[in-house]
Design a protein around this motif. Structure first.
Motif, PDB file in Angstrom:
ATOM      1  N   LEU A 209      -8.314 -38.989  20.558  1.00  0.00           N
ATOM      2  CA  LEU A 209      -8.395 -38.941  18.717  1.00  0.00           C
ATOM      3  C   LEU A 209      -7.854 -39.951  18.754  1.00  0.00           C
ATOM      4  O   LEU A 209      -8.073 -39.826  16.761  1.00  0.00           O
ATOM      5  N   ASP A 210      -6.979 -40.964  19.179  1.00  0.00           N
ATOM      6  CA  ASP A 210      -6.100 -41.945  18.083  1.00  0.00           C
ATOM      7  C   ASP A 210      -7.237 -43.095  17.457  1.00  0.00           C
ATOM      8  O   ASP A 210      -6.403 -42.781  16.079  1.00  0.00           O
ATOM      9  N   PRO A 211      -8.234 -43.004  18.134  1.00  0.00           N
ATOM     10  CA  PRO A 211      -8.828 -44.571  17.222  1.00  0.00           C
ATOM     11  C   PRO A 211      -9.880 -42.932  16.238  1.00  0.00           C
ATOM     12  O   PRO A 211     -10.001 -43.892  15.503  1.00  0.00           O
ATOM     13  N   GLU A 212      -9.829 -42.505  16.118  1.00  0.00           N
ATOM     14  CA  GLU A 212     -10.378 -41.668  14.922  1.00  0.00           C
ATOM     15  C   GLU A 212      -9.681 -40.908  14.092  1.00  0.00           C
ATOM     16  O   GLU A 212     -10.136 -40.179  13.124  1.00  0.00           O
ATOM     17  N   ILE A 213      -8.208 -40.953  13.673  1.00  0.00           N
ATOM     18  CA  ILE A 213      -7.349 -39.928  13.561  1.00  0.00           C
ATOM     19  C   ILE A 213      -7.946 -40.831  11.833  1.00  0.00           C
ATOM     20  O   ILE A 213      -7.982 -40.075  10.636  1.00  0.00           O
ATOM     21  N   ASP A 214      -7.406 -42.520  11.493  1.00  0.00           N
ATOM     22  CA  ASP A 214      -7.348 -43.298  10.500  1.00  0.00           C
ATOM     23  C   ASP A 214      -8.123 -43.014   9.738  1.00  0.00           C
ATOM     24  O   ASP A 214      -8.636 -43.432   8.331  1.00  0.00           O
ATOM     25  N   GLU A 215     -10.022 -43.148  10.110  1.00  0.00           N
ATOM     26  CA  GLU A 215     -11.181 -42.920   9.804  1.00  0.00           C
ATOM     27  C   GLU A 215     -11.175 -41.658   9.179  1.00  0.00           C
ATOM     28  O   GLU A 215     -11.724 -41.376   8.326  1.00  0.00           O
ATOM     29  N   HIS A 216     -10.527 -40.049  10.547  1.00  0.00           N
ATOM     30  CA  HIS A 216     -10.642 -39.665   9.714  1.00  0.00           C
ATOM     31  C   HIS A 216     -10.169 -39.040   8.600  1.00  0.00           C
ATOM     32  O   HIS A 216     -10.686 -38.622   7.353  1.00  0.00           O
ATOM     33  N   VAL A 217      -8.952 -39.904   8.724  1.00  0.00           N
ATOM     34  CA  VAL A 217      -7.260 -39.870   7.021  1.00  0.00           C
ATOM     35  C   VAL A 217      -8.548 -40.005   5.817  1.00  0.00           C
ATOM     36  O   VAL A 217      -7.722 -40.379   4.580  1.00  0.00           O
ATOM     37  N   THR A 218      -8.844 -41.354   6.062  1.00  0.00           N
ATOM     38  CA  THR A 218      -9.591 -42.145   4.856  1.00  0.00           C
ATOM     39  C   THR A 218      -9.931 -41.426   4.822  1.00  0.00           C
ATOM     40  O   THR A 218     -10.377 -41.521   2.968  1.00  0.00           O
TER      41      THR A 218
END
Length: 233
Positions: A209-218
């Motif tokens: 999930l780590d690589p997806e968190i920042d994109e999801h938050v943005t």
């Protein structure tokens, strides 16, 4: 009538035996409680509720069973306290410096990413899974923790939004008016945090999930701010 073994001991040894099973000095009580809860969390996560024993917890905690039972009625009470403490108390312990950024989007994105990376801790998620798995044995625990966690996280969201929008044009929008801020904070958390939390509960390896968190938050922050600016509250 038989004389007890304790009475046969020399006075000094008898005194030490009594002290051994009593409560620790007040200044050490907090350390003992923390050690017991930490040991119980480890054993419950490894063995599950059914497989865990107070004997093993006492051994891991380097504490006597009498000390544990002086604080917790039984294994059920200890499990309840572990789940409650680790999920709820840690929400209140979360604190991060308010992020700086050129725009409100940058500040909110930074804050939300920090919250998610902190919240999706492998042990915390594992304990949540265990609490859900034991719902039939503890019918009130999961629902009580869920409601309390929602209330506490909403308070955290209110504080975050009120601080981040204090010097921004958003504070004049209806969504950020005092009477609407609680609802706005809840919507923000439902949009940003809840989807990733649900993903985490079903992912075997949280590192995926780590690589997806920042994109999801943005994406979520952009959607949230757009809705707020167009009158949603």
């Amino acid at each position: 009538m038989k004389t007890s073994n304790l009475k046969k001991l020399p006075a000094a040894k008898a005194k030490r035996a009594k002290v051994r099973f009593g409560r620790p000095p007040k200044e050490l009580a907090g350390e003992v409680d923390a050690r017991i809860l930490d040991a119980a969390r480890k054993v419950f996560l490894e063995r599950g509720f059914e497989g865990a024993s107070v004997d093993e917890i006492a051994e891991v905690a380097r504490s006597g069973k009498a000390t544990i039972y002086a604080r917790f009625r039984d294994k059920r009470a200890l499990f309840t306290e572990v789940v409650t403490h680790d999920i709820l108390a840690r929400i209140t312990e979360f604190s991060a410096e308010l992020p700086t950024g050129a725009t409100i989007e940058e500040r909110l994105t930074s804050a939300a990413s920090t919250l998610l990376h902190w919240g999706l801790n492998s042990e915390r998620i594992a304990l949540m899974r265990l609490a859900i798995a034991e719902t039939r044995r503890f019918p009130d625990l999961a629902s009580t923790v869920s409601r309390s966690a929602r209330d506490l996280s909403t308070e955290l969201g209110v504080h975050l939004l009120s601080e981040l929008t204090k010097s921004d044009e958003l504070r004049s929008l209806p969504a950020f008016a005092p009477e609407h801020l609680t609802s706005t904070a809840r919507l923000f958390l439902d949009l940003v945090a809840v989807p990733m939390l649900l993903r985490a509960l079903f992912e075997a390896d949280l590192r995926t999930l780590d690589p997806e968190i920042d994109e999801h938050v943005t994406r979520s922050v952009a959607f949230f701010l757009s809705a707020c600016r167009h009158g949603a509250s």
